[in-house]
Motif scaffolding. Structure first.
Motif, short mmCIF file in Angstrom:
data_model
loop_
_atom_site.label_atom_id
_atom_site.label_comp_id
_atom_site.label_asym_id
_atom_site.label_seq_id
_atom_site.Cartn_x
_atom_site.Cartn_y
_atom_site.Cartn_z
N UNK A 1 0.83 -1.21 0.00
CA UNK A 1 0.00 0.00 0.00
C UNK A 1 0.86 1.26 0.00
N UNK A 2 1.91 1.25 0.82
CA UNK A 2 2.79 2.42 0.90
C UNK A 2 3.50 2.67 -0.43
N UNK B 1 4.11 5.69 -5.45
CA UNK B 1 4.24 5.70 -6.91
C UNK B 1 3.21 6.63 -7.54
N UNK B 2 1.98 6.59 -7.03
CA UNK B 2 0.93 7.47 -7.55
C UNK B 2 1.26 8.93 -7.28
N UNK C 1 -6.91 10.69 -10.15
CA UNK C 1 -7.86 9.63 -9.79
C UNK C 1 -7.20 8.49 -9.03
N UNK C 2 -5.87 8.56 -8.88
CA UNK C 2 -5.15 7.46 -8.24
C UNK C 2 -5.32 7.47 -6.73
N UNK C 3 -5.83 6.38 -6.21
CA UNK C 3 -5.97 6.23 -4.76
C UNK C 3 -6.05 4.74 -4.43
N UNK C 4 -5.83 4.42 -3.17
CA UNK C 4 -5.88 3.03 -2.73
C UNK C 4 -7.31 2.51 -2.88
N UNK D 1 -2.06 9.98 4.11
CA UNK D 1 -1.58 11.31 3.70
C UNK D 1 -1.23 11.34 2.22
N UNK D 2 -0.76 10.21 1.67
CA UNK D 2 -0.35 10.16 0.27
C UNK D 2 -1.42 9.55 -0.64
N UNK D 3 -2.56 9.16 -0.06
CA UNK D 3 -3.56 8.43 -0.83
C UNK D 3 -4.10 9.24 -1.99
#
Length: 268
Positions: free
Chosen positions: A66-67, A72-73, A181-184, A232-234
């Motif tokens: 996940x991290x 990367x996103x 649009x990039x998210x987990x 925070x990075x999602x």
């Protein structure tokens, strides 16, 4: 993560997640019936610790995945914005050098597109919505380039270069919109959450001592910190650690500086 989470200060989000995991860990130990722990044999405790090792390993892999995914996103979004700003600056300089009324109009429309990205599309991206006005502004840049009619071999080469630059700008624009649009995925969030809760379960069956409570707190803090990083990075364009529009603003400022330095030359 829900969009509303990113209205919270970054330090408060981190503290809240860490505290939540600590409370979950200590709460699980407190809720577990005391008689279960009292009747647990040494073999039972060994099984619990062995299970903890297996579950923790699997959960560590999920959290690491996940991290890496969100990093990367985030990096892709940052690079897309930087490359779009570079393509915009290159096209703006080429249009300025071309020096015809048609190229001046195209350059003004390019500037208008940049302002629309900052003023309209950036806010729309934060809510995963398109900005039709910004799309229209970009189409106007294409139409303006189509109106250029080179009168010499040098102008023909320059126009071909500008078409290459505007196509590169289009490619980087699409990369930026895709990165927004990039998210987990929700499924991964659920799996990681359940796996993390299972990591705390074997520790809760150990006898209630200062050592076991300390182990739960340390484990919970580690989980909370990793969840804070992922959260925070999602969403690359939300939160305190978000990708900003500074590169595009710098590109517009450089276009303005170019115009200011060209005025004395035009006057002469």
């Amino acid at each position: 993560m829900p969009v509303i989470v990113y209205d919270v200060p970054n330090w408060a989000l981190g503290m809240g997640l860490v505290l939540t995991w600590v409370l979950l860990g200590l709460g699980a130990q407190a809720v577990l019936p005391r008689r279960w722990r009292e009747h647990a044999t040494e073999a039972d405790r060994n099984v619990a610790l062995a299970s903890l090792g297996v579950i923790a390993t699997i959960n560590s892999l999920l959290l690491a995945f996940s991290a890496v995914s969100v990093w990367d996103s985030f990096s892709a979004a940052e690079q897309a914005v930087s490359r779009e700003a570079t393509a915009m600056a290159q096209l703006g300089r080429s249009l300025a050098v071309y020096g015809t009324p048609e190229s001046t109009l195209a350059r003004e429309r390019l500037r208008g597109y940049g302002r629309s990205v900052i003023g309209k599309e950036w806010a729309a991206m934060q809510h995963e919505q398109p900005s039709q006005q910004t799309q229209d502004a970009f189409d106007d840049v294409y139409r303006s380039l189509g109106a250029l009619r080179p009168a010499s071999a040098a102008e023909t080469v320059l126009v071909e270069q500008m078409w290459s630059q505007v196509n590169d700008l289009l490619m980087q624009r699409r990369a930026r919109l895709e990165a927004s649009d990039g998210k987990v995925p929700t499924t991964l969030w659920v799996v990681v959450l359940v796996s993390s809760l299972l990591t705390l379960a074997p520790v809760a069956v150990l006898p209630v001592t200062a050592c076991s409570r300390g182990a739960i707190v340390v484990l919970a803090i580690a989980l909370g910190l990793v969840f804070h990083f992922v959260a925070a990075m999602d969403r690359p364009f939300l939160g305190a650690e978000r990708v900003t529009s500074d590169p595009i603003e710098n590109a517009l400022a450089n276009m303005q500086r170019w115009d200011a330095r060209s005025l004395p030359v035009a006057a002469r």
